[in-house]
Design an enzyme around this catalytic site. Sequence first.
Site, PDB file in Angstrom:
ATOM      1  N   ASP A 334       5.223  12.371  54.746  1.00 33.70           N
ATOM      2  CA  ASP A 334       3.768  12.473  54.694  1.00 33.70           C
ATOM      3  C   ASP A 334       3.192  11.474  53.686  1.00 33.70           C
ATOM      4  OD1 ASP A 334       1.274  14.060  55.336  1.00 33.70           O
ATOM      5  OD2 ASP A 334       1.351  14.358  53.162  1.00 33.70           O
ATOM      6  N   GLU A 387       4.190   8.588  58.165  1.00 33.52           N
ATOM      7  CA  GLU A 387       2.745   8.642  58.346  1.00 33.52           C
ATOM      8  C   GLU A 387       2.166   7.582  57.403  1.00 33.52           C
ATOM      9  OE1 GLU A 387      -1.191  11.443  57.769  1.00 33.52           O
ATOM     10  OE2 GLU A 387       0.424  11.367  56.306  1.00 33.52           O
TER      11      GLU A 387
END
Length: 659
Positions: A334, A387
Amino acid sequence: MDDLSPKSISRRPSVPWRNSNNRVRSCGPLFTETDIQNMRNGMHASIYQFQGAHLDEVDGIAGTRFAVWAPNAREVSVLTDANHWTHGRNALRPSDEGIWTGFVPELAHGDAYKFGIKEQSGVVTERSDPFAFFQELRPKTASIVYDMSDFVWQDQAWMSRREMTDWMAQPISMYEVHLGSWKKPTDGREFFNYRELAHMLVDYCREMGFTHLQLMPVSEHPFDGSWGYQATGYFAPTSRFGTPHDFAYFVDYCHQANISVLIDWVPAHFPIDGHALARFDGTALYEHADPRQGFHPDWGTAVFNYGRNEVRNFLLSSARFWLDKYHVDGIRVDAVASMLYLDYSRNAGEWVPNEFGGRENLEAVRFLKDFNVMAHGDFPGILTVAEESTAWGGVSHPVYNGGLGFSMKWDMGWMNDSLRYMQLDPIHRAHHQNDLSFRMVYAFTENFVLPLSHDEVVHGKRSLLSQMPGDHWQQFANLRMLYGYQYTMSGKKLLFMGGELGQWHEWDHDGEIDWNLQGHKYHDGLRRYIGDLNELYRSQGALHELDFSGEGFDWIQCDDSANSVFAFLRKGQEKDDFLVIISNFTPVPREKYRIGIPRPGFYSEVLNSDAGIYGGTNIGNLGGVYSEPIPSHGHKQSIEVHLPPLGIVAMKPMSTPNA
């Protein structure tokens, strides 16, 4: 094993210690010279094997040995029920590496504990174990001694196949799930158990045709509203859904059903809750001391100090732990962009340049490369997914070629451009043709995943269906268009839970997805459509074999802005394996629309988003069309098709080409 479900865990009664002075016993040296050298180099990716709490036996007495890094503490002790959570009664001993160690007799599997950390100021804080394998259910914060050594895995066949699989050429359709809000029990419980969820999700994924489960963070976290992205347990699956045995069962069961399991992992930042990592021994240990480097303004969290070898060891070990002990098939990292740039979300004067005066976080870059080298080297066949929302080059390129080493990267540009285009009233789309065509300028610079994730349906953005323009029918037709475009474009796929149902309301982590929509015509049609898209995607090599190569895609028509029509080829590894994809982004049917094609024959309509079974108007091509020797779009042959309103069709050549 004992029943250690969150409801059954309780403080155990005090027991007399066999060592009368309540001091810990020495457990001998824990680290070899190789361990010490790797720790000093920041390359020890398996320190979970000795740091934290581990069942052991010393002088014939069973108990638990402990090791915790707290180099600036004056004292460290183990706090338990047995010593009435009193600092100093079970003190640990320091080492030259700043790691405090010791053995506590009779402390057993399932017992709760914390570390009492006396800072240099004399203040004592109670801290959860950074390496705890299990933690109490929030709002409690103690760690729990836990032994998983007796779990018997049944996924050997899966693991062998995984190691030999080239996922780049395989269909990957990820169903992104937040376990706490996918489905709620009706018997008064707050959550389903991992084991229950395993059966329900496997059945659902198989019904819908998804190949992978992408789990939002399962690491322990104190605040439900963080969705797991503010983790305090980097080695502990959250106790909200059961025990580590239960989570292992979840992964094992998925593997036996040929479903891959990826998890979200958050090495970018961590919360500043007083029981966790922040200023762990009274100093900035895991984070930078300078708030310009160590505090994240977006989330109010602390930023890891990637230049500190002990922190690198901690994070590398966390990633390896999930791959090693829980057999997960991949890790989605993330907020990678926030790691790569020192000035991320910071104004001038609020960040510290690197040693060369630049904005790149060179220590984070090195860490990410080392993470990927370790993950792919030790666990062949796993995936790492970034991401990363910027134009940083080479995110999914091998480290040996100068890249960061990820398997794939989310294509945030595709997501933003596509949603912006779809949100337009169709009458205005003619002026925004480039929003969709631009992607192919960069589509093969990285190995891209096309995400329609949880981030697109929160914080007032509304559900995907509610973002679509037009009346009720047009909203569903537009959403089917979006999904059809996603599934037929180059790149792997990701869809957040509820998107397949056509929810009207944006995602609520305290609720569940709108299962009550089942039984309604348009919602049932949309769910069936997603299932058929997954089936088409999996069965047609042209839709997945060359996802990351320009050889798998050719434009046929991308400049017909007057009609808002796009047409392209998706091609497989075999020479004559291809599909013709044609989309009409207006509510006006296009009759007798001519499209150039590579070879003559009969073209079967294998997908029509306007089919009545999906809630459409059944405008199409009656099963297929024959080609004609009429040149078009640079081809000698062409087909004449009927394009449904707000519809996408896929045509597959069925006959053998002429010699």
